[in-house]
Design an enzyme around this catalytic site. Structure first.
Site, PDB file in Angstrom:
ATOM      1  N   ASN A 145      -8.064  11.044  14.147  1.00  0.00           N
ATOM      2  CA  ASN A 145      -8.085  11.277  12.696  1.00  0.00           C
ATOM      3  C   ASN A 145      -6.837  12.054  12.290  1.00  0.00           C
ATOM      4  O   ASN A 145      -6.711  13.230  12.621  1.00  0.00           O
ATOM      5  CB  ASN A 145      -9.346  12.049  12.303  1.00  0.00           C
ATOM      6  CG  ASN A 145     -10.598  11.228  12.486  1.00  0.00           C
ATOM      7  OD1 ASN A 145     -10.999  10.499  11.593  1.00  0.00           O
ATOM      8  ND2 ASN A 145     -11.208  11.325  13.655  1.00  0.00           N
ATOM      9  N   GLY A 204     -23.019   2.117  13.467  1.00  0.00           N
ATOM     10  CA  GLY A 204     -21.835   2.117  14.321  1.00  0.00           C
ATOM     11  C   GLY A 204     -21.116   3.433  14.420  1.00  0.00           C
ATOM     12  O   GLY A 204     -20.131   3.549  15.157  1.00  0.00           O
ATOM     13  N   ASP A 205     -21.562   4.449  13.699  1.00  0.00           N
ATOM     14  CA  ASP A 205     -20.920   5.768  13.768  1.00  0.00           C
ATOM     15  C   ASP A 205     -21.351   6.490  15.048  1.00  0.00           C
ATOM     16  O   ASP A 205     -22.540   6.787  15.214  1.00  0.00           O
ATOM     17  CB  ASP A 205     -21.329   6.626  12.564  1.00  0.00           C
ATOM     18  CG  ASP A 205     -20.292   6.647  11.471  1.00  0.00           C
ATOM     19  OD1 ASP A 205     -19.219   6.059  11.668  1.00  0.00           O
ATOM     20  OD2 ASP A 205     -20.566   7.247  10.420  1.00  0.00           O
ATOM     21  N   ASP A 221       8.516  -7.971   3.445  1.00  0.00           N
ATOM     22  CA  ASP A 221       7.521  -8.163   4.505  1.00  0.00           C
ATOM     23  C   ASP A 221       8.260  -8.203   5.829  1.00  0.00           C
ATOM     24  O   ASP A 221       9.158  -9.029   6.021  1.00  0.00           O
ATOM     25  CB  ASP A 221       6.779  -9.474   4.252  1.00  0.00           C
ATOM     26  CG  ASP A 221       5.650  -9.720   5.241  1.00  0.00           C
ATOM     27  OD1 ASP A 221       5.654  -9.120   6.333  1.00  0.00           O
ATOM     28  OD2 ASP A 221       4.770 -10.536   4.915  1.00  0.00           O
ATOM     29  N   TYR A 239     -10.258  -4.789  12.579  1.00  0.00           N
ATOM     30  CA  TYR A 239      -9.065  -3.941  12.581  1.00  0.00           C
ATOM     31  C   TYR A 239      -8.728  -3.473  13.989  1.00  0.00           C
ATOM     32  O   TYR A 239      -7.599  -3.634  14.467  1.00  0.00           O
ATOM     33  CB  TYR A 239      -9.285  -2.737  11.656  1.00  0.00           C
ATOM     34  CG  TYR A 239      -8.284  -1.625  11.843  1.00  0.00           C
ATOM     35  CD1 TYR A 239      -6.935  -1.822  11.569  1.00  0.00           C
ATOM     36  CD2 TYR A 239      -8.691  -0.365  12.300  1.00  0.00           C
ATOM     37  CE1 TYR A 239      -6.012  -0.794  11.749  1.00  0.00           C
ATOM     38  CE2 TYR A 239      -7.789   0.656  12.477  1.00  0.00           C
ATOM     39  CZ  TYR A 239      -6.445   0.445  12.201  1.00  0.00           C
ATOM     40  OH  TYR A 239      -5.545   1.450  12.389  1.00  0.00           O
ATOM     41  N   THR A 296       0.823  -1.216   0.000  1.00  0.00           N
ATOM     42  CA  THR A 296       0.000   0.000   0.000  1.00  0.00           C
ATOM     43  C   THR A 296       0.853   1.260   0.000  1.00  0.00           C
ATOM     44  O   THR A 296       0.338   2.348  -0.243  1.00  0.00           O
ATOM     45  CB  THR A 296      -0.945   0.033   1.225  1.00  0.00           C
ATOM     46  OG1 THR A 296      -0.171  -0.080   2.428  1.00  0.00           O
ATOM     47  CG2 THR A 296      -1.956  -1.109   1.168  1.00  0.00           C
ATOM     48  N   ALA A 342       3.734  -0.589   9.988  1.00  0.00           N
ATOM     49  CA  ALA A 342       3.237  -1.526   8.987  1.00  0.00           C
ATOM     50  C   ALA A 342       1.982  -2.231   9.490  1.00  0.00           C
ATOM     51  O   ALA A 342       2.004  -2.853  10.553  1.00  0.00           O
ATOM     52  CB  ALA A 342       4.320  -2.549   8.658  1.00  0.00           C
ATOM     53  N   PHE A 383     -22.869  11.534   6.004  1.00  0.00           N
ATOM     54  CA  PHE A 383     -23.642  10.404   6.495  1.00  0.00           C
ATOM     55  C   PHE A 383     -24.467  10.806   7.721  1.00  0.00           C
ATOM     56  O   PHE A 383     -24.096  10.584   8.861  1.00  0.00           O
ATOM     57  CB  PHE A 383     -22.713   9.233   6.817  1.00  0.00           C
ATOM     58  CG  PHE A 383     -22.033   8.678   5.585  1.00  0.00           C
ATOM     59  CD1 PHE A 383     -22.730   7.879   4.691  1.00  0.00           C
ATOM     60  CD2 PHE A 383     -20.707   8.992   5.315  1.00  0.00           C
ATOM     61  CE1 PHE A 383     -22.115   7.386   3.549  1.00  0.00           C
ATOM     62  CE2 PHE A 383     -20.083   8.505   4.174  1.00  0.00           C
ATOM     63  CZ  PHE A 383     -20.792   7.707   3.284  1.00  0.00           C
TER      64      PHE A 383
END
Length: 320
Positions: A167, A278-279, A51, A138, A35, A71, A203
């Protein structure tokens, strides 16, 4: 210090690597480029493509003073659809890194954790003692790594710190956010300004907030990198310390969009969509522990500063 930065070709990792080089440290970046981007590895760093689960032992044999571990797999939706990819890619990889650190006597670790470990918090100002109840795979993998780090620090004397971000936004010169799959609000709004999207979705506009849209805490990526340097300096052998990092001030979705309109000079069309399951209505960090124990204070807390730096990076990338 001689430092290993895993994931140093990604957004947060590359900015941290750049700040470490600027501070005079010797930096080795390991990234498999799944990524990340090779051209995001800062000049002055040595680069190993691979990796970290496979090359950690070989690389750390070179006698390092510390590791900054960025990572990770980090898409929430994907983590729910393919959990095995996240348990292997995040937890198994981190265990192999910890084993390599133990084997070679690497004394310090700073881990890139996340506010997703808290799930849906009971308080809008989130402290480190808030219950950790992740609502997605996650966040669960990141919390599992935090538990593993605590065990390794206690058993093997590693000086460890986990930094739980909220954020992250903005850019540090030539280093900024460019994900193949973009899920973050500010870069999405800037893509609208650049003509890469037709509009941005809001949203829900009926949340119990001042303007009806969700409120989130934004931290400038350079302030975040500075916290990592402080974490290295203040780490204590045999202890694992956890810190939340954010501005302590929330900005609503509408505030972010309006600020992007002002900075870019673009109207940025927006459309209201249904709420996402879930927000939470509001998520804001309490960073008092980091301020008190690390001496960390964000220097770029204004939303327009964060957006301007992100816009400058995005515009330069767009124009080539």
């Amino acid at each position: 210090m001689k430092l290993l930065v895993t994931g140093g070709a990604g957004y947060v990792g590359s900015v941290n690597a750049a700040r470490l080089v600027e501070a005079g440290h010797e930096v080795v970046v390991v990234d498999d480029l799944s990524t990340g981007h090779a051209d995001a590895v800062p000049s002055g760093c040595s680069f190993v493509r691979g990796d970290i689960a496979e090359v950690a032992g070989e690389v750390l044999a070179g006698s390092f003073d510390g590791v900054l571990h960025f990572a990770a797999k980090s898409l929430v939706g994907e983590s729910m659809e393919d959990p095995g990819k996240y348990w292997r890619g995040n937890v198994v990889t981190s265990l192999r890194l910890l084993d390599a650190m133990r084997e070679h006597g690497t004394p310090r670790l700073v881990f890139s954790s996340t506010a997703a470990t808290y799930g849906e918090p009971e308080s809008t100002s989130i402290r480190e003692d808030a219950p950790a109840r992740p609502t997605n795979t996650y966040g669960a993998t990141k919390l599992a790594i935090d538990h593993a780090i605590t065990s390794y620090a206690t058993a093997h004397g590693i000086a460890a710190t986990s930094l739980r971000y909220f954020n992250v936004a903005g850019a540090h010169g030539a280093f900024g956010e460019r994900h193949a799959v973009e899920t973050h609000l500010i870069p999405i709004v800037l893509q609208v300004a650049l003509g890469q999207r037709d509009q941005v979705q809001i949203f829900g506009d009926d949340w119990p907030t001042e303007d009806g849209t969700c409120v989130r805490d934004y931290i400038h990526v350079t302030d975040l990198a500075d916290a990592h340097l402080l974490a290295l300096e203040h780490a204590v052998a045999g202890e694992h310390r956890i810190y939340n990092l954010g501005n302590g001030t929330g900005f609503s979705v509408k505030q972010v969009i309006d600020t992007c309109r002002l900075v870019t000079g673009h109207p940025v069309p927006a459309a209201v969509a249904p709420r996402r399951a879930g927000d939470p209505a509001s998520l804001v960090a309490s960073s008092e522990r980091a301020r008190h124990e690390l001496g960390w204070r964000p220097q770029r807390a204004e939303l327009d500063t964060i957006v301007r730096d992100a816009w400058e990076f995005a515009r330069q990338r767009h124009t080539g």
